[in-house]
Design an enzyme around this catalytic site. Structure first.
Site, short mmCIF file in Angstrom:
data_model
loop_
_atom_site.label_atom_id
_atom_site.label_comp_id
_atom_site.label_asym_id
_atom_site.label_seq_id
_atom_site.Cartn_x
_atom_site.Cartn_y
_atom_site.Cartn_z
N LYS A 127 0.87 -1.18 0.00
CA LYS A 127 0.00 0.00 0.00
C LYS A 127 0.91 1.23 0.00
CE LYS A 127 -4.44 -1.37 1.14
NZ LYS A 127 -4.79 -1.63 2.54
N HIS A 130 2.17 6.99 2.32
CA HIS A 130 1.68 8.28 1.87
C HIS A 130 1.83 9.38 2.91
CE1 HIS A 130 -1.99 7.76 4.22
NE2 HIS A 130 -2.01 6.52 3.80
N HIS A 133 1.27 9.06 6.59
CA HIS A 133 2.20 8.33 7.46
C HIS A 133 3.32 9.21 8.01
CE1 HIS A 133 0.73 4.74 5.08
NE2 HIS A 133 0.48 4.40 6.32
N1 ARG Z 1 -0.60 -0.53 10.00
C1 ARG Z 1 -1.55 0.28 10.72
C2 ARG Z 1 -2.11 1.37 9.79
O1 ARG Z 1 -1.47 1.73 8.82
C3 ARG Z 1 -0.96 0.96 11.91
C4 ARG Z 1 -0.45 0.04 12.98
C5 ARG Z 1 -0.46 0.68 14.31
N2 ARG Z 1 0.13 -0.13 15.33
C6 ARG Z 1 -0.48 -1.09 16.00
N3 ARG Z 1 0.20 -1.76 16.90
N4 ARG Z 1 -1.72 -1.42 15.78
O2 ARG Z 1 -3.19 1.86 10.07
#
Ligand code: ARG
Length: 570
Positions: A127, A130, A133
């Site tokens: 993905k 972007h 982030h």
């Molecule tokens: N990958 C997730 C996202 O892009 C964020 C992860 C956050 N960390 C966690 N431990 N849930 O939304």
């Protein structure tokens, strides 16, 4: 050499029986209203210890310390001892501390022996990485730097989103329409186009969905082909993410993401069951959180697949066991507030007292003012493109200004990327904000380029004045030359820097550091304009160069904590 607050704390510790200097240090405040002093010591806590009314204690303490050479005036006001510092003395203590501590000025060992985990960035593979982030990435990195500076052992974790049913779709899409070379040439954009195509095609060919479910099932059960394909997608994605991390100067100690915890979930489910926390609800397994005003935490779905939250429970247990953390910080957008509330509650209900050591450091959203960078029409704004554009724009500005720089490319990179980072860390993290190029790259506003430019200016003054910090003996400086208004103001900004760092950690709010070094930069520029630094009088020149050096050092230390470079030339 101690900084100002530490010196006050030492002095008070001599006068107050039963309280140590470090406890006193924690109580000392910097009044927001400067008419209440540069520092104030509240006596409420002492009332019990000394069995006396706090205002009487304040009066006694004030009498005890008022003649110390550190102070201009000491005044008891109600339960507070308000202290006004003697300017030349402050300059002496502050410059002395900065010269002796150098790049360590502002650091402390308050975290000695404690471990802090900072989880940040955590993008989803295949993905786009972007603009959304940027905040977690930059805030997390700054927090990790700040905790390290304060003596904590820090582990930087990237909880990659590398697991879930979408990888079944990706595998199917790649098998139907994919080309290896295309992915390798431009991984995320290509993978993304397959994903979009999958959804388009699936509208008319619902059997694709079933195929995807099967592929995910195979992946989850470790089938060789699916696993290899997934691993390759992960590697290619990571290559692209790492390009951005390199640009930002960011690294991680672990990339153990969601997939890493997938085989640790059955044990979690088992434990929840044993502890009587699991309930069946319409085919799904849940932890009921109604009592706590929250929707249920879904542990497994009706089709038996596990979910995001369950992997986070597994991750929390694993991290406690592996790192025995004292604090575990999750830097994740406020859209996930509920998710983390549920996660922490479930850990607490499982009977783990360390649930209280888990902290969700949330932040608001970024949107884009510039139409060319809009996310409309499904166009995604890649972080890498934003950073490259910042570098390009900076180059244009530098050329326009006609600044003579022999390292145009290098400087544009440092300043352009620094500008984006600084902007992210400027406002309180919880605020939503609009990304606006004019605000990011303005060389005169409260921006990264402005602070970096001030650092370069101070460096250039020191070069012109042939200042050598190595041979500087702070006790040989005549501090009476550092008593003008601008100089005194600057000294004050310099001596609160250690407090700003400690406060940034206390609130998990790096913008406290950003604000402090912006103030230092503004005060230094005022000093630079108001006074001549390189004067004929040798003593005066020496004192003013020492102050310039101190300002440059504090800006450099602050920029370093934010994850930015402090250029000597610009
Ligand atoms: N990958 C997730 C996202 O892009 C964020 C992860 C956050 N960390 C966690 N431990 N849930 O939304």
């Amino acid at each position: 050499m101690l900084n100002v607050k530490e010196q006050i704390a030492e002095l008070l510790a001599e006068k107050i029986e039963g309280l140590e200097a470090d406890e006193i240090g924690k109580l000392i405040e910097i009044p927001s209203d400067s008419s209440m002093g540069d520092y104030a010591f509240p006596c409420f806590k002492l009332a019990k210890l000394l069995r006396k009314a706090p205002n009487m204690i304040a009066a006694d303490i004030a009498k005890e310390i008022e003649y110390d050479p550190m102070f201009e005036t000491v005044r008891p006001v109600n339960a507070y001892v308000n202290m006004f510092m003697k300017k030349t003395n402050m300059a002496e203590i502050t410059i002395g501390a900065i010269v002796s501590k150098g790049e360590k000025y502002g650091s402390m060992d308050q975290g000695k022996g404690e471990t802090v985990l900072v989880e940040y960035s955590s993008p989803n593979i295949a993905k786009p990485f972007h603009i959304g982030h940027i905040r977690t990435t930059v805030i997390g990195n700054a927090l990790a730097n700040i905790y390290e500076f304060l003596g904590y052992k820090v582990l930087r974790l990237n909880h990659l989103g590398d697991y879930g049913t979408q990888f079944g779709k990706m595998i199917v899409a790649f098998r139907h329409w994919g080309k290896k070379e295309d992915v390798e040439a431009d991984p995320i954009k290509t993978l993304l186009s397959y994903y979009v195509k999958f959804h388009e095609e699936a509208e008319n060919a619902p059997e694709l969905e079933e195929e995807a479910r099967k592929a995910f099932y195979a992946l989850e059960h470790g089938e060789k082909d699916e696993l290899e394909l997934w691993q390759w997608i992960r590697d290619e994605s990571l290559k692209e993410f790492n390009r951005v991390y390199d640009m930002l100067g960011i690294h991680f100690d672990s990339y153990a993401g969601e997939s890493f915890y997938s085989d640790k979930m059955p044990a979690v489910i088992e434990e929840l069951k044993e502890k009587g926390l699991l309930k069946e609800s319409r085919g799904a397994q849940i932890v009921d959180l109604e009592e706590y005003d929250m929707p249920p935490a879904i542990i497994t779905k009706s089709d038996g697949t596990s979910i995001y939250l369950t992997r986070d429970i597994a991750a929390a247990l694993y991290r406690k066991k592996t790192y025995d953390f004292d604090k575990s910080i999750y830097v994740v957008a406020s859209q996930q507030d509920l998710h983390f509330k549920q996660l922490f509650k479930v850990i607490e209900l499982m009977g783990y007292p360390w649930a209280k050591d888990m902290i969700h450091v949330n932040f608001g959203m970024v949107s884009l003012a510039d139409g060319t960078l809009s996310t409309r029409h499904g166009r995604v704004v890649f972080l890498e493109d934003v950073l490259n554009k910042a570098v390009e724009k900076t180059k244009e500005i530098i050329l326009e200004k006609g600044v003579n720089t022999d390292q145009l490319d290098e400087t544009s990179k440092i300043v352009g990327i620094g500008a984006v980072v600084f902007r992210e860390l400027s406002a309180g993290r919880i605020k939503d904000y609009v990304f606006d190029w004019d605000k990011v790259l303005n060389f005169d506003g409260e921006t990264g380029p402005y602070v970096q430019y001030t650092h370069a200016r101070a460096a250039s003054v020191l070069r012109n004045g042939e200042f050598d910090p190595e041979s500087l003996d702070p006790s040989s400086i005549d501090y009476s030359y550092i008593s003008g208004e601008a100089a005194s103001e600057l000294v004050k900004e310099l001596y609160v820097f250690p407090e700003a760092v400690a406060k940034a950690a206390e609130d998990n709010e790096p913008s406290t550091v950003t604000r402090c070094i912006t103030d230092v930069a503004q005060s230094f520029n005022k000093f630079y304009h108001d006074e001549h630094i390189i004067v004929d009088n040798e003593d005066e020149r020496k004192a003013k160069l020492a102050l310039t050096y101190a300002a440059k050092q504090v800006i450099a230390n602050g920029l370093g904590l934010l994850g930015m470079v402090a250029p000597d030339k610009m």
